[in-house]
Design a protein around this motif. Structure first.
Motif, short mmCIF file in Angstrom:
data_model
loop_
_atom_site.label_atom_id
_atom_site.label_comp_id
_atom_site.label_asym_id
_atom_site.label_seq_id
_atom_site.Cartn_x
_atom_site.Cartn_y
_atom_site.Cartn_z
N ARG A 1 -7.54 -5.60 -2.88
CA ARG A 1 -6.68 -4.83 -3.80
C ARG A 1 -5.76 -5.73 -4.61
NH1 ARG A 1 -4.80 -1.17 0.91
NH2 ARG A 1 -3.21 -2.77 0.73
N SER B 1 -2.38 -7.76 12.20
CA SER B 1 -2.97 -6.50 11.72
C SER B 1 -4.45 -6.40 12.09
CB SER B 1 -2.73 -6.29 10.24
OG SER B 1 -3.08 -7.42 9.52
N LEU C 1 1.37 5.42 9.99
CA LEU C 1 0.81 4.14 10.45
C LEU C 1 1.50 3.71 11.75
CD1 LEU C 1 0.17 0.99 8.26
CD2 LEU C 1 1.22 0.79 10.48
N ALA D 1 0.83 -1.21 0.00
CA ALA D 1 0.00 0.00 0.00
C ALA D 1 0.86 1.25 0.00
CB ALA D 1 -0.92 -0.01 1.21
N SER E 1 -1.70 -12.90 3.10
CA SER E 1 -3.16 -13.09 3.17
C SER E 1 -3.84 -12.39 1.99
CB SER E 1 -3.72 -12.61 4.50
OG SER E 1 -3.54 -11.23 4.62
N ASP F 1 4.74 -1.91 5.96
CA ASP F 1 3.43 -2.38 6.40
C ASP F 1 3.49 -2.53 7.91
OD1 ASP F 1 1.81 -2.28 4.25
OD2 ASP F 1 2.19 -4.32 3.57
N ALA F 2 2.53 -3.25 8.49
CA ALA F 2 2.54 -3.41 9.94
C ALA F 2 3.56 -4.49 10.30
CB ALA F 2 1.15 -3.77 10.42
N ILE G 1 -1.05 4.31 0.07
CA ILE G 1 -1.93 4.92 1.07
C ILE G 1 -2.49 3.74 1.86
CG2 ILE G 1 -4.06 6.24 1.48
CD1 ILE G 1 -1.92 8.00 0.24
N LYS G 2 -2.30 3.76 3.17
CA LYS G 2 -2.56 2.57 3.97
C LYS G 2 -4.01 2.40 4.38
CE LYS G 2 1.88 1.82 4.13
NZ LYS G 2 2.49 0.70 3.40
N TYR G 3 -4.43 1.16 4.40
CA TYR G 3 -5.66 0.72 5.03
C TYR G 3 -5.26 0.45 6.48
CZ TYR G 3 -8.57 -3.42 6.39
OH TYR G 3 -9.33 -4.34 7.04
N TRP G 4 -5.67 1.31 7.37
CA TRP G 4 -5.30 1.14 8.78
C TRP G 4 -6.48 1.60 9.62
CZ3 TRP G 4 -2.68 -2.30 10.71
CH2 TRP G 4 -2.03 -2.22 11.94
N HIS H 1 -5.90 -2.92 13.49
CA HIS H 1 -7.03 -2.17 12.93
C HIS H 1 -8.00 -1.74 14.03
CE1 HIS H 1 -6.24 -2.70 8.68
NE2 HIS H 1 -6.06 -3.99 8.84
N SER I 1 -9.86 -11.07 3.62
CA SER I 1 -8.81 -10.26 4.25
C SER I 1 -8.85 -8.91 3.56
CB SER I 1 -7.46 -10.94 4.03
OG SER I 1 -6.42 -10.06 4.40
N GLY I 2 -8.99 -7.83 4.33
CA GLY I 2 -9.22 -6.51 3.75
C GLY I 2 -8.36 -6.20 2.54
N SER I 3 -7.04 -6.27 2.72
CA SER I 3 -6.15 -5.85 1.64
C SER I 3 -6.21 -6.79 0.43
CB SER I 3 -4.71 -5.71 2.15
OG SER I 3 -4.31 -6.90 2.79
#
Ligand code: PMV
Length: 322
Positions: free
Chosen positions: A152, A191, A241, A10, A107, A279-280, A12-15, A195, A147-149
């Motif tokens: 994408r 993660s 993040l 990412a 994931s 990332d995380a 721009i992060k999904y956080w 979140h 899994s959210g990401s």
């Protein structure tokens, strides 16, 4: 059917995610995000309907753990329901060609590949290709619920995720991602937990206000092939993040002392043709236009930091192999 998908990194992060009352709303993000889909790192998922009375699930040639069986079975049911198919049983084999715990989000590629292979198995060869075309949004929304990401990882080279699904952002600027694997340990705080903790950070609310402008800058920088402008935003995002994670309750520090040393050394370099994101986890992703491994190796040696290097590049998203 067999499908191959790559992880994404990412910009721009999904956080942070929204509370979900229904499975359809699982893993909806608090903010839009933007990513680069890798190409070399891949997960392959082979899904075949079987006659037995349970799924047979293998991950990297090993029988899946009870926890993974439960998660994957739930996802299978979700895909069957969404596509209006009765419940069946499947032999599911997934495998990665990249090292586990390397800071490459497995994931994301796993749920993208699994969703596509299963959807393909359910709808048949001819229809399956549509999940990479006019039904791509549907595939993204399904993968996201796993899994959210993963939402994408259903196309490339870049993806913008806003709301229920991600959409392809086209460009022939094929940026590279050079990953410095500083640790392969699994993170102490997954993660999914990170979140949930975002709201406890005093920096989170302000971040949400900054995202739309950063997203616009990323898109503009990619359109104009402007690496320094892109670099400024992705570094700001990555540091934010980690600032949010560290300032939450309880505080979470995903970085290692080695990560900090590498970042400090990079920030001290005068002119740079690469920019970092994280990332995380503790591993450093370096985004560049050209190959930079030959520049990074001496820098790591000078710092006395041991790292494996994985060189990857933006790609076109998943494929079906019949
Ligand atoms: O998809 P998840 O739940 O593993 O969350 C991924 C979160 C980050 O990798 C830290 C950021 C992102 O946008 O991928």
């Amino acid at each position: 059917m067999i499908a191959v998908a790559s992880p994404n990194i990412a910009f721009i992060k999904y956080w942070g995610k929204l509370d979900a009352q229904r499975d359809e709303d699982r893993n909806l993000a608090t903010n839009p995000s933007f990513s680069l889909t890798l190409s070399k790192a891949q997960t392959r998922a082979d899904v075949r309907r079987i006659k037995g009375d349970a799924h047979e699930i293998l991950i990297n040639e090993q029988a899946a753990s009870a926890k993974d069986v439960a998660k994957i079975s739930e996802h299978v049911t979700r895909v069957e329901r969404a596509l209006g198919h009765p419940a069946g049983h499947y032999r599911i084999e997934t495998g990665n060609n990249f090292p586990a715990g390397a800071g490459i989000a497995s994931s994301a590629s796993a749920y993208a590949a699994l969703s596509l292979a299963l959807a393909g198995e359910l709808v048949g060869e001819r229809e399956a290709e549509r999940f990479l075309g006019d039904r791509n949004a549907e595939l993204s929304a399904l993968a996201r619920r796993g899994s959210g990401s993963a939402g994408r990882s259903v196309a490339g080279p870049y993806m913008r995720w806003d709301g229920a699904h991600a959409t392809r952002f086209d460009s022939d600027w094929r940026l590279r991602d050079t990953i410095l694997i500083l640790s392969r340990e699994h993170k102490a705080v997954p993660s999914s937990e990170g979140h949930k903790l975002v709201r406890t950070s005093p920096h989170f609310a302000a971040r949400l206000g900054k995202v739309p402008e950063r997203l616009a800058k990323v898109e503009r920088a990619i359109r104009h092939r402007d690496l320094p402008s892109l670099g400024r935003v992705i570094e700001e995002e990555a540091l934010e993040l980690h600032r949010i994670a560290r300032s939450g309750t309880p505080p979470v520090d995903y970085l290692l002392p080695e990560t900090r040393r590498v970042l400090e050394a990079i920030e001290k370099l005068g002119h740079r043709n690469f920019f970092f994101t994280l990332d995380a986890g503790p591993n450093v992703h370096l985004i560049s236009e050209t190959s930079i491994a030959h520049e990074i190796e001496p820098l790591l040696a000078r710092l006395g930091v041991q790292a494996e290097i994985w060189e990857d590049q933006a790609g076109d998203g998943p494929r079906l192999i019949k």
